[in-house]
Design an enzyme around this catalytic site. Structure first.
Site, PDB file in Angstrom:
ATOM      1  N   ASP A  71      -8.016  -5.222   0.144  1.00 55.94           N
ATOM      2  CA  ASP A  71      -8.533  -6.005  -0.981  1.00 55.94           C
ATOM      3  C   ASP A  71      -8.227  -7.492  -0.853  1.00 55.94           C
ATOM      4  O   ASP A  71      -8.872  -8.314  -1.486  1.00 55.94           O
ATOM      5  CB  ASP A  71      -7.952  -5.474  -2.296  1.00 55.94           C
ATOM      6  CG  ASP A  71      -8.497  -4.096  -2.609  1.00 55.94           C
ATOM      7  OD1 ASP A  71      -9.721  -3.937  -2.523  1.00 55.94           O
ATOM      8  OD2 ASP A  71      -7.713  -3.197  -2.911  1.00 55.94           O
ATOM      9  N   HIS A 106       0.851  -1.190   0.000  1.00 55.14           N
ATOM     10  CA  HIS A 106       0.000   0.000   0.000  1.00 55.14           C
ATOM     11  C   HIS A 106       0.881   1.231   0.000  1.00 55.14           C
ATOM     12  O   HIS A 106       1.945   1.230   0.624  1.00 55.14           O
ATOM     13  CB  HIS A 106      -0.896   0.015   1.253  1.00 55.14           C
ATOM     14  CG  HIS A 106      -2.054   0.931   1.122  1.00 55.14           C
ATOM     15  ND1 HIS A 106      -1.935   2.280   1.371  1.00 55.14           N
ATOM     16  CD2 HIS A 106      -3.326   0.716   0.736  1.00 55.14           C
ATOM     17  CE1 HIS A 106      -3.113   2.846   1.151  1.00 55.14           C
ATOM     18  NE2 HIS A 106      -3.979   1.930   0.769  1.00 55.14           N
TER      19      HIS A 106
HETATM   20  N1  CMC Z   1       3.925  -7.706  -4.914  1.00 55.09           N
HETATM   21  C1  CMC Z   1       5.256  -7.738  -5.103  1.00 55.09           C
HETATM   22  N2  CMC Z   1       6.067  -6.671  -4.987  1.00 55.09           N
HETATM   23  C2  CMC Z   1       5.480  -5.508  -4.653  1.00 55.09           C
HETATM   24  C3  CMC Z   1       4.101  -5.386  -4.425  1.00 55.09           C
HETATM   25  C4  CMC Z   1       3.314  -6.553  -4.563  1.00 55.09           C
HETATM   26  N3  CMC Z   1       2.005  -6.503  -4.358  1.00 55.09           N
HETATM   27  N4  CMC Z   1       3.798  -4.103  -4.113  1.00 55.09           N
HETATM   28  C5  CMC Z   1       4.951  -3.436  -4.137  1.00 55.09           C
HETATM   29  N5  CMC Z   1       5.982  -4.273  -4.464  1.00 55.09           N
HETATM   30  C6  CMC Z   1       7.409  -3.936  -4.523  1.00 55.09           C
HETATM   31  C7  CMC Z   1       7.718  -3.131  -5.780  1.00 55.09           C
HETATM   32  O1  CMC Z   1       8.060  -3.980  -6.860  1.00 55.09           O
HETATM   33  C8  CMC Z   1       8.892  -2.288  -5.296  1.00 55.09           C
HETATM   34  O2  CMC Z   1      10.007  -3.121  -5.249  1.00 55.09           O
HETATM   35  P1  CMC Z   1      11.512  -2.536  -5.506  1.00 55.09           P
HETATM   36  O3  CMC Z   1      11.776  -1.633  -4.328  1.00 55.09           O
HETATM   37  O4  CMC Z   1      12.379  -3.748  -5.568  1.00 55.09           O
HETATM   38  O5  CMC Z   1      11.434  -1.795  -6.816  1.00 55.09           O
HETATM   39  C9  CMC Z   1       8.506  -1.960  -3.851  1.00 55.09           C
HETATM   40  O6  CMC Z   1       7.686  -3.062  -3.430  1.00 55.09           O
HETATM   41  C10 CMC Z   1       7.745  -0.639  -3.704  1.00 55.09           C
HETATM   42  O7  CMC Z   1       6.566  -0.715  -4.521  1.00 55.09           O
HETATM   43  P2  CMC Z   1       5.905   0.492  -5.338  1.00 55.09           P
HETATM   44  O8  CMC Z   1       5.216  -0.084  -6.535  1.00 55.09           O
HETATM   45  O9  CMC Z   1       6.930   1.553  -5.538  1.00 55.09           O
HETATM   46  O10 CMC Z   1       4.839   0.997  -4.276  1.00 55.09           O
HETATM   47  P3  CMC Z   1       3.679   2.041  -4.565  1.00 55.09           P
HETATM   48  O11 CMC Z   1       3.451   2.753  -3.296  1.00 55.09           O
HETATM   49  O12 CMC Z   1       3.928   2.828  -5.784  1.00 55.09           O
HETATM   50  O13 CMC Z   1       2.431   1.082  -4.900  1.00 55.09           O
HETATM   51  C11 CMC Z   1       0.611  -0.371  -4.647  1.00 55.09           C
HETATM   52  C12 CMC Z   1       1.470   0.705  -3.983  1.00 55.09           C
HETATM   53  C13 CMC Z   1      -0.607  -0.645  -3.764  1.00 55.09           C
HETATM   54  C14 CMC Z   1       0.108   0.129  -6.002  1.00 55.09           C
HETATM   55  C15 CMC Z   1       1.457  -1.660  -4.821  1.00 55.09           C
HETATM   56  O14 CMC Z   1       1.893  -2.138  -3.562  1.00 55.09           O
HETATM   57  C16 CMC Z   1       0.698  -2.737  -5.577  1.00 55.09           C
HETATM   58  O15 CMC Z   1       0.717  -2.765  -6.809  1.00 55.09           O
HETATM   59  N6  CMC Z   1       0.032  -3.680  -4.838  1.00 55.09           N
HETATM   60  C17 CMC Z   1      -0.794  -4.671  -5.490  1.00 55.09           C
HETATM   61  C18 CMC Z   1      -2.113  -4.038  -5.916  1.00 55.09           C
HETATM   62  C19 CMC Z   1      -3.053  -3.821  -4.756  1.00 55.09           C
HETATM   63  O16 CMC Z   1      -3.236  -4.704  -3.919  1.00 55.09           O
HETATM   64  N7  CMC Z   1      -3.676  -2.644  -4.715  1.00 55.09           N
HETATM   65  C20 CMC Z   1      -4.675  -2.284  -3.696  1.00 55.09           C
HETATM   66  C21 CMC Z   1      -4.240  -1.167  -2.819  1.00 55.09           C
HETATM   67  S1  CMC Z   1      -5.247  -1.037  -1.342  1.00 55.09           S
HETATM   68  C22 CMC Z   1      -6.800  -0.555  -1.865  1.00 55.09           C
HETATM   69  C23 CMC Z   1      -6.858   0.778  -2.459  1.00 55.09           C
HETATM   70  O17 CMC Z   1      -6.406   1.769  -1.858  1.00 55.09           O
HETATM   71  O18 CMC Z   1      -7.433   0.891  -3.537  1.00 55.09           O
END
Ligand code: CMC
Length: 428
Positions: free
Chosen positions: A363, A306
């Site tokens: 989720d 998140h």
């Molecule tokens: N599985 C594997 N790796 C992950 C995941 C995941 N679900 N989420 C983040 N990472 C890794 C990402 O690859 C990165 O790694 P590195 O540092 O090696 O490059 C690190 O963790 C930081 O991730 P980010 O993508 O920079 O984080 P963000 O804050 O931009 O994204 C997020 C947040 C929620 C979009 C992301 O964690 C994600 O895609 N999660 C899966 C989708 C999901 O469950 N979304 C629902 C969010 S909660 C409900 C809502 O608010 O709508």
């Protein structure tokens, strides 16, 4: 004395006030930055940018805290009390309703449950495989066309009428969408039923066979809606505020919120969680193999991670409790749930997830519970939208009441070509 921050750019020093929130959060007020220095800030994804001051919801992502109008969300985990409509009132009006206010709102919601009959043919125009979120967004705008007198409420009377209209009818729209996609006859709202029970009735009853609403299911749905009701400046709520900032009406702003929520990285993640579990099962993968794929960046562990929570999402904690409580009672035996539990177990002790502070989010469990209730996957994000609507309304109204609010219009750093000229077609 107001605390300030100093920024030195070249020869210039700019002193900027620090705004402190009621929970001690600090934000540097950069509103004079461009005017004084010519520079702007650059913050892709807005991870460090406060777009407004708001009194609705507080999140501390490091500690895993979520409060609605100061009340921790864990306090809403009481069966049947409070209910979603009470929480809606709290979010929108900033305090819990009196018995009379709640009764009046309930009556207004009951009175608004039916769509204008002329709206029915709009559903007929969609192909049967149309995505329900597309229908929902379009229908909220269509709804506005049928109620032009309240779409842009100017006072509290009009606003309350708009709330009742939107919050009651979004449920009917969701149920009709479900029925339309499956070619089933529409079922009208039953004034004797409560909010969640009525939704389940409109979705699952047949003309000569009433659906029995199980208390456990009604309670769980009520809690799911409460836990989704607001989450401060998330993508869809920021969209509602962005659209509303142009003085666009409430219905249009909420329709835009539905579109933002649809995305797989936001509300659409609950669908992605289930599809991921189905892929794992169909591909004969083990949870261990999938976790390894996620670590290698060949897959994403949907429902984990998140932007704000760097700790267990407090909503997920409550929903995990619902899963443990409700699933055995419903006697659900589902191999996908076993896969989900194993994925969670593995991820929570794996250094990849621990180091990046990736925990289950709302989720991860909501999809599992909705599935156990018999809600099909294509309706999951629609359920999220019903839950989130009070938050969108609260933010739209808060922004409208704020006399200092301006049209939202971010800047950019241009990186395109410079000094180019038009070349006539014959010379290209
Ligand atoms: N599985 C594997 N790796 C992950 C995941 C995941 N679900 N989420 C983040 N990472 C890794 C990402 O690859 C990165 O790694 P590195 O540092 O090696 O490059 C690190 O963790 C930081 O991730 P980010 O993508 O920079 O984080 P963000 O804050 O931009 O994204 C997020 C947040 C929620 C979009 C992301 O964690 C994600 O895609 N999660 C899966 C989708 C999901 O469950 N979304 C629902 C969010 S909660 C409900 C809502 O608010 O709508």
């Amino acid at each position: 004395m107001t605390e300030t921050a100093k920024l030195i750019i070249g020869e210039k020093t700019l002193e900027m006030p620090i705004v402190v929130g009621s929970e001690g959060e600090r934000g540097i007020d950069i509103s004079k930055l461009r005017q004084e220095t010519g520079a702007i800030t650059l913050d892709p994804g807005y991870g460090n940018t406060g777009s407004c001051q708001s009194a609705i919801t507080y999140i501390d992502g490091d500690k895993g805290i979520l409060r609605y109008r100061g009340i921790p969300i864990e306090e809403f985990d009481h069966r049947k009390h409070p209910n979603f409509i009470e929480v809606m009132w709290l979010l929108i009006f900033g305090r819990l309703p009196s018995e009379q206010e709640l009764a009046e709102m309930r009556d207004a919601l009951t009175g608004q449950a039916h769509l204008h009959e002329a709206m029915k043919h709009h559903f007929e125009g969609y192909p049967v495989n149309a995505p329900p979120m597309a229908i929902m967004s379009a229908m909220l705008n269509t709804l506005g066309c049928f109620h032009p007198e309240i779409i842009d409420p100017k006072d509290e009377v009009q606003f309350k009428a708009a709330i009742a209209n939107l919050v009651s009818k979004i449920r009917t729209i969701a149920a009709f969408t479900y029925r339309r996609v499956r070619g089933l006859p529409y079922i009208y709202a039953d004034p004797k039923r409560r909010y969640c029970a009525n939704l389940l009735h409109m979705m699952f009853s047949m003309p000569h066979e009433e659906y029995h609403v199980d208390d456990e299911i009604e309670d769980a749905l009520n809690l799911i809606f409460i836990l989704h009701a607001d989450h401060e400046q998330n993508c869809s709520t920021s969209t509602v505020r962005m659209v509303g900032s142009s003085q666009a009406n409430l219905f249009a702003s909420c329709a835009a919120g539905v579109c933002a929520l649809w995305g797989p990285l936001h509300g659409g993640a609950n669908v992605e969680v289930l599809e991921m579990l189905e892929r794992i099962k169909a591909g004969g993968l083990s949870a261990e193999q999938y976790v390894e794929m996620a670590k290698q960046k060949d897959a994403r562990l949907m429902g984990f991670g998140h932007r704000v929570y760097k700790n267990y999402d407090p909503r997920a904690k409550v929903l995990k409790g619902v899963c443990d409580r409700v699933l055995p009672k419903l006697n659900v035996k589902d191999p996908l749930i076993d896969i989900a539990r194993r994925l969670e177990e593995l991820a929570l002790k794996d250094s990849y997830f621990i180091d990046r502070k990736l925990y289950p989010n709302v989720d991860f469990y909501s999809g599992i519970i909705l599935r156990a209730m018999g809600i099909p996957t294509d309706m999951f994000t629609v359920m999220f939208a019903i839950g989130r609507l009070p938050g969108w309304i609260a933010h739209w109204w808060e922004q409208r009441q704020d006399k200092s609010s301006r049209i939202a219009r971010p800047r950019q750093i241009y990186t395109g070509p410079v000094g180019k000229h038009y070349v006539p077609m014959s010379k290209r």
